[in-house]
Design an enzyme around this catalytic site. Structure first.
Site, short mmCIF file in Angstrom:
data_model
loop_
_atom_site.label_atom_id
_atom_site.label_comp_id
_atom_site.label_asym_id
_atom_site.label_seq_id
_atom_site.Cartn_x
_atom_site.Cartn_y
_atom_site.Cartn_z
CE LYS A 152 -2.67 1.62 13.05
NZ LYS A 152 -3.11 0.92 11.83
CB SER B 8 -12.15 -0.53 8.32
OG SER B 8 -11.29 -0.51 7.20
CB ALA B 9 -13.95 0.16 3.11
CG ASP B 10 -9.06 -1.88 5.45
OD1 ASP B 10 -9.22 -1.15 4.45
OD2 ASP B 10 -8.20 -1.66 6.33
CE LYS C 160 -6.49 6.50 5.40
NZ LYS C 160 -6.59 6.63 6.89
CD GLU D 74 -0.99 0.52 3.70
OE1 GLU D 74 -1.37 1.71 3.66
OE2 GLU D 74 -1.22 -0.26 4.64
CG ASP E 225 -16.16 4.49 11.71
OD1 ASP E 225 -15.98 3.98 10.59
OD2 ASP E 225 -15.49 5.42 12.14
#
Length: 304
Positions: A159, A140-142, A83, A21, A138
């Site tokens: 994390k 993450s799109a990950d 980003k 990335e 919320d």
């Protein structure tokens, strides 16, 4: 899409390639240090026998494999790279913008280019609820991209500022296999272990490759595989320091108007500044370990 000649040649011959990335470089590390890490990451992939393919969007074009001058540009704070997550790729391409790719967008571009292994730092996950709230929407799109993209992501878990339990639950619900590399517990990025166990463990790159190959052949092929690799023990952030920083960061958030996706960046910035750079050292060490392992797995997959 533009694929670098070295990457294209490796893919054409069935050689090992590892996607990397660019958000880590443009937004995750300080200027100067980010460029040194960019070189170190690619060198670590090459040392393990694979070809590195750092991914970014330049002038609206998806680029798979960057040259030295392009890495300089990504790492230049004055370039003001956006980003870009998965949702941002269309607008950035249409408007001819420069952007650094997150795990989600890197995974999508890598898969489109024919790359099946990706080494990174920490996966995005479910955010902790904002102060006064019971749960968080919320996410993450990950996680959704990994559920829908047959790519291997090698990382150090998520994390500790995220909701680890909820993140693991989402991965299970999305049928994403989670494999611990030489660990029985899900890593917490700066710390080698959380209190949550991983469902599967492997101890060699060859074993990881066998699991990945079997998943692709017989499992829900659309989903990827997450290989959770703990930070090297000598680079783990001290437990006392980690817990103090996390408590301070959460208190800072509670007394501010920060919400949603802005919470994690605030917490991480506190880690970086209040630790005197110790968290950055840990971040760099785990990324280098992950990309090296990703390369070893990519090489092992070429023989499957």
């Amino acid at each position: 899409m533009r694929v670098a000649e070295e990457v294209s040649a490796a893919l054409a011959t069935g050689s090992a390639v590892v996607a990397l990335e660019s958000t880590l470089l443009a937004h995750g590390l300080p200027p100067g240090r980010n460029r040194k890490v960019a070189t170190a990451i690619e060198d670590a992939v090459r040392a393990a026998g694979a070809v590195p393919a750092t991914i970014a969007v330049l002038d609206g074009q998806m680029c798979v494999g960057l040259g030295s001058a392009e890495l300089d540009l990504v790492c230049d704070p004055d370039a003001e790279f956006l980003k870009l997550s998965a949702r941002d790729l269309g607008p950035a391409i249409a408007l001819g913008r420069d952007g650094a790719t997150t795990i989600a967008s890197t995974s999508m571009i890598a898969h489109a280019a024919g790359i099946g292994v990706f080494g990174t730092g920490g996966l995005g996950g479910v955010h902790l609820p904002a102060p006064g709230e019971v749960s968080s929407w919320d996410v993450s799109a990950d996680l959704d991209v990994l559920a829908a993209t047959p790519i291997v992501v090698v990382c150090s878990g998520v994390k500790s500022v995220l909701d680890i339990a909820a993140t693991i639950e989402v991965l299970e619900t999305r049928s994403v296999p989670v494999v611990g590399y030489r660990t029985d517990f899900f890593p917490a990025f700066y710390r080698r272990e959380s209190r949550f166990r991983v469902p599967w463990r492997v101890d060699t790159p060859a074993s990881a490759a066998a699991v990945i190959a079997a998943h692709r052949d017989r499992g829900p092929v659309r989903s990827g595989v997450l290989v959770a690799n703990p930070v090297p023990v000598e680079h783990e952030l001290d437990a006392g320091l980690h817990d103090r920083l996390l408590a301070e960061g959460m208190a800072k958030v509670a007394h501010s108007d920060v919400r949603g996706g802005d919470v994690t960046p605030v917490l991480l910035e506190h880690f970086h500044t209040a630790s005197g750079g110790a968290s950055l050292d840990t971040n760099e060490a785990l990324v280098l370990a992950n990309v090296a392992l990703a390369a070893e797995i990519a090489v092992a997959l070429t023989s499957e």
